[in-house]
Scaffold this motif. Structure first.
Motif, PDB file in Angstrom:
ATOM      1  N   SER A   1       0.996  -1.331  -0.010  1.00  0.00           N
ATOM      2  CA  SER A   1       0.231   0.182   0.050  1.00  0.00           C
ATOM      3  C   SER A   1       0.887   1.070  -0.147  1.00  0.00           C
ATOM      4  O   SER A   1       2.068   1.072   0.782  1.00  0.00           O
ATOM      5  CB  SER A   1      -0.983  -0.039   1.317  1.00  0.00           C
TER       6      SER A   1
ATOM      7  N   LEU B   1      -0.021   4.545   1.167  1.00  0.00           N
ATOM      8  CA  LEU B   1      -0.581   4.409   2.311  1.00  0.00           C
ATOM      9  C   LEU B   1       0.594   4.915   3.699  1.00  0.00           C
ATOM     10  O   LEU B   1       0.641   3.636   4.089  1.00  0.00           O
ATOM     11  CB  LEU B   1      -2.071   4.246   2.739  1.00  0.00           C
ATOM     12  N   PRO B   2       0.880   5.933   4.280  1.00  0.00           N
ATOM     13  CA  PRO B   2       1.747   5.558   5.304  1.00  0.00           C
ATOM     14  C   PRO B   2       1.188   5.120   6.594  1.00  0.00           C
ATOM     15  O   PRO B   2      -0.257   4.991   6.677  1.00  0.00           O
ATOM     16  CB  PRO B   2       2.090   7.366   5.690  1.00  0.00           C
ATOM     17  N   PRO B   3       1.204   3.946   7.223  1.00  0.00           N
ATOM     18  CA  PRO B   3       1.216   3.095   8.585  1.00  0.00           C
ATOM     19  C   PRO B   3       0.688   4.075   9.933  1.00  0.00           C
ATOM     20  O   PRO B   3       1.591   5.104  10.774  1.00  0.00           O
ATOM     21  CB  PRO B   3       1.873   2.741   8.851  1.00  0.00           C
TER      22      PRO B   3
ATOM     23  N   ILE C   1      -1.853   5.652  12.195  1.00  0.00           N
ATOM     24  CA  ILE C   1      -3.581   4.740  13.179  1.00  0.00           C
ATOM     25  C   ILE C   1      -4.385   6.666  13.541  1.00  0.00           C
ATOM     26  O   ILE C   1      -4.321   7.462  13.358  1.00  0.00           O
ATOM     27  CB  ILE C   1      -3.085   4.896  14.466  1.00  0.00           C
TER      28      ILE C   1
ATOM     29  N   THR D   1      -8.066   2.213  16.639  1.00  0.00           N
ATOM     30  CA  THR D   1      -6.999   2.111  17.763  1.00  0.00           C
ATOM     31  C   THR D   1      -6.488   0.879  17.531  1.00  0.00           C
ATOM     32  O   THR D   1      -5.643   0.194  17.941  1.00  0.00           O
ATOM     33  CB  THR D   1      -8.581   1.152  18.691  1.00  0.00           C
ATOM     34  N   ALA D   2      -5.968   0.034  16.491  1.00  0.00           N
ATOM     35  CA  ALA D   2      -5.051  -0.638  15.268  1.00  0.00           C
ATOM     36  C   ALA D   2      -5.463  -0.025  13.642  1.00  0.00           C
ATOM     37  O   ALA D   2      -5.574   1.065  13.383  1.00  0.00           O
ATOM     38  CB  ALA D   2      -6.215  -2.332  14.862  1.00  0.00           C
ATOM     39  N   LEU D   3      -4.234  -0.039  13.620  1.00  0.00           N
ATOM     40  CA  LEU D   3      -3.788   0.021  12.354  1.00  0.00           C
ATOM     41  C   LEU D   3      -4.447  -0.446  11.421  1.00  0.00           C
ATOM     42  O   LEU D   3      -5.109  -1.787  11.015  1.00  0.00           O
ATOM     43  CB  LEU D   3      -2.460  -0.531  11.935  1.00  0.00           C
TER      44      LEU D   3
ATOM     45  N   ALA E   1       0.668   0.910   4.176  1.00  0.00           N
ATOM     46  CA  ALA E   1       2.389  -0.197   4.619  1.00  0.00           C
ATOM     47  C   ALA E   1       2.924  -1.237   5.755  1.00  0.00           C
ATOM     48  O   ALA E   1       2.459  -0.338   6.528  1.00  0.00           O
ATOM     49  CB  ALA E   1       3.225   1.147   3.932  1.00  0.00           C
ATOM     50  N   ASN E   2       3.837  -1.740   5.198  1.00  0.00           N
ATOM     51  CA  ASN E   2       4.105  -2.325   6.632  1.00  0.00           C
ATOM     52  C   ASN E   2       5.026  -1.832   7.566  1.00  0.00           C
ATOM     53  O   ASN E   2       6.260  -1.196   7.287  1.00  0.00           O
ATOM     54  CB  ASN E   2       5.495  -3.633   6.420  1.00  0.00           C
ATOM     55  N   PRO E   3       4.581  -1.258   8.611  1.00  0.00           N
ATOM     56  CA  PRO E   3       5.662  -0.268   9.506  1.00  0.00           C
ATOM     57  C   PRO E   3       6.311  -0.401   9.855  1.00  0.00           C
ATOM     58  O   PRO E   3       8.207  -0.079  10.177  1.00  0.00           O
ATOM     59  CB  PRO E   3       4.589   0.618  10.868  1.00  0.00           C
ATOM     60  N   LEU E   4       6.796  -2.155   9.790  1.00  0.00           N
ATOM     61  CA  LEU E   4       7.902  -2.434  10.599  1.00  0.00           C
ATOM     62  C   LEU E   4       9.840  -2.304   9.518  1.00  0.00           C
ATOM     63  O   LEU E   4      10.378  -2.120  10.010  1.00  0.00           O
ATOM     64  CB  LEU E   4       7.902  -3.826  10.832  1.00  0.00           C
TER      65      LEU E   4
ATOM     66  N   GLN F   1       9.766  -0.417   7.682  1.00  0.00           N
ATOM     67  CA  GLN F   1      10.389   0.872   7.795  1.00  0.00           C
ATOM     68  C   GLN F   1      11.004   1.494   8.945  1.00  0.00           C
ATOM     69  O   GLN F   1      11.780   2.730   9.233  1.00  0.00           O
ATOM     70  CB  GLN F   1       8.781   1.796   7.882  1.00  0.00           C
TER      71      GLN F   1
ATOM     72  N   THR G   1       5.662   4.911  -1.519  1.00  0.00           N
ATOM     73  CA  THR G   1       5.371   3.652  -0.984  1.00  0.00           C
ATOM     74  C   THR G   1       4.911   3.936   1.001  1.00  0.00           C
ATOM     75  O   THR G   1       5.127   2.537   0.933  1.00  0.00           O
ATOM     76  CB  THR G   1       6.327   2.514  -0.974  1.00  0.00           C
ATOM     77  N   GLY G   2       4.045   4.613   0.939  1.00  0.00           N
ATOM     78  CA  GLY G   2       3.856   4.643   2.281  1.00  0.00           C
ATOM     79  C   GLY G   2       4.885   5.209   3.549  1.00  0.00           C
ATOM     80  O   GLY G   2       4.494   4.564   4.547  1.00  0.00           O
TER      81      GLY G   2
ATOM     82  N   PRO H   1       6.602   8.189   4.483  1.00  0.00           N
ATOM     83  CA  PRO H   1       7.292   9.488   3.743  1.00  0.00           C
ATOM     84  C   PRO H   1       8.357   9.813   5.320  1.00  0.00           C
ATOM     85  O   PRO H   1       9.002  10.771   4.800  1.00  0.00           O
ATOM     86  CB  PRO H   1       5.947  10.619   4.005  1.00  0.00           C
TER      87      PRO H   1
ATOM     88  N   VAL I   1      10.319   7.780   6.909  1.00  0.00           N
ATOM     89  CA  VAL I   1      11.881   7.271   6.139  1.00  0.00           C
ATOM     90  C   VAL I   1      12.648   8.373   5.058  1.00  0.00           C
ATOM     91  O   VAL I   1      13.682   8.775   5.010  1.00  0.00           O
ATOM     92  CB  VAL I   1      11.390   6.314   5.517  1.00  0.00           C
TER      93      VAL I   1
ATOM     94  N   GLY J   1       0.949  -2.810  14.727  1.00  0.00           N
ATOM     95  CA  GLY J   1      -0.139  -2.624  14.608  1.00  0.00           C
ATOM     96  C   GLY J   1      -1.463  -2.386  15.339  1.00  0.00           C
ATOM     97  O   GLY J   1      -1.715  -1.370  16.223  1.00  0.00           O
ATOM     98  N   GLU J   2      -0.924  -3.541  16.668  1.00  0.00           N
ATOM     99  CA  GLU J   2      -2.354  -3.701  17.549  1.00  0.00           C
ATOM    100  C   GLU J   2      -1.375  -2.933  18.705  1.00  0.00           C
ATOM    101  O   GLU J   2      -1.887  -2.335  19.631  1.00  0.00           O
ATOM    102  CB  GLU J   2      -2.811  -4.749  17.866  1.00  0.00           C
TER     103      GLU J   2
ATOM    104  N   LEU K   1      -1.034   1.722  20.112  1.00  0.00           N
ATOM    105  CA  LEU K   1      -1.923   2.628  20.951  1.00  0.00           C
ATOM    106  C   LEU K   1      -1.915   2.171  22.310  1.00  0.00           C
ATOM    107  O   LEU K   1      -1.867   0.731  22.276  1.00  0.00           O
ATOM    108  CB  LEU K   1      -3.339   2.788  20.249  1.00  0.00           C
TER     109      LEU K   1
END
Lengths: 128, 731
Positions: free
Chosen positions: A51, A53-55, A57, A62-64, A68-71, A73, B648-649, B651, B653, B727-728, B731
């Protein structure tokens, strides 16, 4: 899309490798920079280019969501900063070595491993 | 006290006290006249011996003791004592007691005596552990412990080069044999599914069907042959004679070198009917005995003569284990005992001569009876047993051997070999007892030889008297030997040892041996000269190979170091990158069935543009000569990456990369300006012309393989568990 990125990555790695194998110390260093860029790309594509889209939230969530995969990054971000520090340090080191040795030819920078005299083991001290 | 002449010591004082090991530096301070630890320490084996004998009378064999040791691997600290182990334990503690008493006299003036005693005690404990353990891995641990202690004890006079070299040789030969043994043990454990000796022995028929058994047995053979000085690993034992005499008598004659024999005897119950087992042991044992007998004749030093005859006996023991049949097991058990009872005293005699005369060279020793009457008696009695004359225990051993060979009609060649070996051992006995002590002393001497103190006479005297006693009343040892034989060939119970052979046949064999022995004795010097003429043979012998490989190893190391550590940066990098490329390619090709190339998707213009920028920058960078242009081009690659990240999502970086790249270019430009002002002797060429094609090839292959890696990786299903987790949780 992945084809384009993968080919670019391969080209950067190849160029970095070729420059690393040079006898010119500065070219070696630039090669290392390119090499590092290539490896960053490798890490980044390892997390898949799903994707654009920047990761982030969204407010109230409350969840992503699907982004894009944040890891990778996070990993690449760290790698960029570290390789920058490493490069700056290496540059200063290279400058110092070049000024001391009077040459930027890696084949002539052999103070730590001087060519062997007796043909069997390296001499212990550099013959001055 | 007795060494007042000062000319005679069998050891030299420490040449360099600073380099002495910690133990020796401690013991030197403790070293006082009148305080002799040997006698006190002799109580340890003596008490153990007494306990053992009492236990043997009270508790019936076998004894079992098990503690968990490495439960995760199924390894137990399992002890198991049956007749065979008990026989060894009796020898270890019994001879041990004598060795400590003897050592008290022999080492009285030796500054390193406490060290020797401590090591001997440790060695005794290791031996007890080795013959008492049921678990093969436990046995291996104790086995290696005896190897290390043997090394330390041989090298106790570490200020002498010969001592050090012998110690190193013993360690290398027996230690590397130990590695083979470990491999064999593991293989045997894999085949049998257990490391317990008793479990393995009961599964023998099952084991014999496995095709890997021969490999396992071969490995175990190598280990046992190294330990027990069998051809071609026999050469270390005579060299080990540079150790002090108590050590030689204990380790290198009575106990440690018999450990290999012990292991073979242990396994004999399971494999004695295998043809492979029989051929390997009979041929190796016989060949070793003959080689050792020939070498015996070439020696002039009494201790080395005894060492070679020990090797011959070990060969005979190996051969007997290889012989099938119950009487062979009996012969092994009797010879074990008899050899310890006559060979240890003979070693003590050699030590006494060293102590009282100052030499062990048989050419300088004649008519010593006048000076050393008690030693002469000991030597005579021990020699009677060694020659196998009637009424001695040696005679019974000879009887058992003759009987064992009759039972299986052994090969004619083996019989001739045995006859020759017997003849030589008679000759050795005659040299030790008659040549040295009788006749007239013709050698010029500066110092009058003298008799040794009672601590050095009593132990050998006790042992030879025991040998005579057992020879006269064999029923005394029947229970011990019966139990040992029972362990080696289950289902065979003997009642009396002395009745298990024909008297006449043994006398006949004995007379033949004595006749041959006399011939060998009389022609000893001539044989020696003859053998010297074929000295060339030595250059192809195993010991020559040992020294050759010892010289070859450092050369190989130097060559290899020069090859790999050449000090040239491009070649180092080439090696590393080449190896990495090879690894990636191998892994990729191994996964070939799962190859799944991704489809050409619709073009994403910004990503495509960024990729183009990166690739173009990289390609140009390869061919630019000027540093400043190179720098700018590399900056281009960095910006390309940043653009790619941006679309690629990532920004954040991207912005980091932009910033870093910009600063980096500035920093490098500053460095380049400084460098421009630095006068250099010589500007480097870009890439060595010779290396250029290779460098280019490696670079392209490496880049291509990484491209393939990325492409194939993207074809695999993506496991998003880690990304989901963050991701979970963020937060």
């Amino acid at each position: 899309m992945i084809w384009a990125v993968a080919l670019a990555l391969g080209t950067v790695i190849a160029a970095g490798t070729y420059l690393l194998l040079s006898r010119d110390l500065l070219r070696c260093l630039i090669g290392l920079v390119l090499f590092g860029n290539g490896i960053n790309l490798l890490l980044f594509t390892g997390g898949r280019l799903t994707s654009s889209l920047p990761p982030i939230i969204d407010a109230g969530e409350t969840a992503l969501a699907v982004t894009a995969n944040p890891l990778p990054q996070a990993l690449v971000l760290t790698a960029i900063v570290i390789s920058f520090a490493l490069m700056c340090f290496s540059l200063v080191l290279a400058l110092q070595i070049i000024q001391l040795a009077g040459s930027d030819d890696v084949a002539r920078l052999r103070a730590s491993e001087p060519p062997s005299q007796d043909g069997i083991k390296p001499a212990l001290e550099e013959p001055s | 006290m007795l060494l007042s002449s000062g000319r005679i010591p069998a050891w030299k004082p420490t040449a360099n006290p600073i380099l002495g090991e910690p133990v020796s530096s401690i013991t030197r301070d403790n070293h006082r006249r009148g305080c002799n630890p040997g006698l006190l320490l002799a109580l340890v084996p003596a008490v153990l011996l007494a306990l053992l004998m009492a236990a043997l009378y009270v508790v019936p064999l076998p004894w079992r003791l098990t503690w968990p040791w490495v439960p995760s691997l199924g390894v137990e600290f399992a002890l198991y004592v049956d007749g065979l182990s008990a026989q060894f334990l009796l020898l270890i503690t019994g001879i041990g007691t004598m060795v400590f008493v003897y050592g008290a006299g022999y080492l009285a003036e030796n500054p390193r005596r406490n060290r020797v005693f401590v090591l001997l005690l440790l060695f005794m404990a290791a031996m007890i552990g080795a013959v008492g353990s049921d678990n093969l891995l436990l046995l291996f641990v104790f086995w290696e412990l005896t190897t290390v202690l043997s090394f330390l004890l041989i090298g106790v006079d570490h200020d002498q080069q010969a001592s050090r070299k012998s110690a190193q040789q013993a360690l290398l030969v027996t230690g590397s044999g130990g590695l083979f043994l470990l491999a064999g043990i593991i293989l045997l454990g894999q085949i049998g599914g257990s490391y317990s000796l008793q479990t393995l022995l009961t599964q023998a028929p099952l084991l014999q069907e496995d095709s890997r058994l021969k490999a396992a047995l071969t490995l175990i053979f190598i280990g046992a042959f190294c330990k027990s000085a069998q051809f071609p690993f026999h050469f270390w034992l005579p060299n080990a004679m540079s150790a002090p005499t108590p050590v030689s008598a204990y380790l290198h004659s009575a106990t440690m070198v018999k450990l290999g024999i012990y292991l073979l005897a242990r396994l004999d119950a399971a494999f004695s009917d295998l043809l492979f087992w029989q051929y390997a042991l009979i041929s190796t044992g016989t060949f070793t005995a003959v080689i050792a007998a020939i070498q015996t004749i070439r020696e002039r030093d009494l201790k080395r003569i005894l060492a070679w005859s020990t090797v011959a006996t070990l060969g005979t023991l190996t051969m007997l284990i290889g012989l099938p049949g119950n009487s062979a097991a009996l012969a092994v058990a009797v010879l074990f005992f008899a050899h310890a009872l006559y060979k240890a005293p003979l070693f003590f005699v050699a030590g006494n001569l060293d102590h009282g005369v100052g030499t062990r060279a048989i050419d300088k020793l004649t008519g010593m009876r006048r000076y050393m009457p008690w030693t002469a008696i000991v030597a005579l009695l021990a020699a009677l047993s060694m020659a196998g004359l009637p009424l001695t225990f040696g005679f019974i051993a000879k009887g058992a051997i003759v009987h064992a060979k009759e039972q299986v009609d052994a090969l004619q060649l083996v019989s001739y070999a045995a006859m020759f070996v017997n003849g030589v051992s008679v000759a050795v006995a005659a040299i030790a007892a008659i040549h040295i002590f009788w006749g007239r002393d013709r050698s010029p001497r500066q110092v009058q030889p003298h008799e040794v103190p009672v601590t050095m006479l009593l132990p050998p005297l006790i042992l030879v008297v025991l040998g005579l006693l057992f020879g006269l009343v064999p029923t005394l040892v029947d229970p011990a030997l019966g139990a040992a034989v029972h362990a080696m060939s289950p289902g065979f119970d003997i009642t009396t040892v002395s009745e298990s052979y024909e008297f006449l046949a043994v006398v006949k064999a004995m007379l033949g041996a004595i006749l041959l022995g006399c011939v060998i004795l009389l022609s000893w010097n001539r044989l020696d000269l003859l053998l010297r003429r074929v000295h060339r043979l030595h250059k192809i012998g195993p010991e020559a190979w040992y020294w050759r490989s010892l010289e070859f190893l450092p050369l190989l190391a130097a060559r290899q170091t020069r090859l790999l550590q050449h000090g040239r940066l491009p070649y180092y990098l080439l090696t590393m990158i080449g190896a990495a490329t090879l690894l990636i390619l191998i892994l990729l090709l191994a996964a070939r069935p799962d190859w799944n190339w991704p489809d050409l998707q619709t073009l994403n213009a910004p990503v495509f543009g960024a990729s183009l920028l990166i690739a173009a920058g990289a390609l140009v960078a390869m061919f630019v000569r000027d540093h400043l242009v190179l720098l700018l081009v590399s900056g281009l690659v960095g910006y390309g990456c940043a653009v790619l990240f941006l679309f690629t999502g990532a920004p954040d970086v991207a912005f980091t990369q932009f910033a870093v790249e910009t600063i980096f270019v500035v920093v490098v430009a500053a460095v380049l300006l400084r460098l421009r002002r630095t006068p250099l002797d010589m500007r480097a060429v870009s890439t060595e012309a010779r290396l250029r094609p290779l460098a280019l090839a490696v670079a392209i292959v490496f880049g291509a393989s990484l491209t393939a890696l990325v492409l194939l990786m993207s074809g695999l299903p993506f496991d998003s568990v880690l990304a989901d987790f963050y991701g979970e949780q963020c937060l």
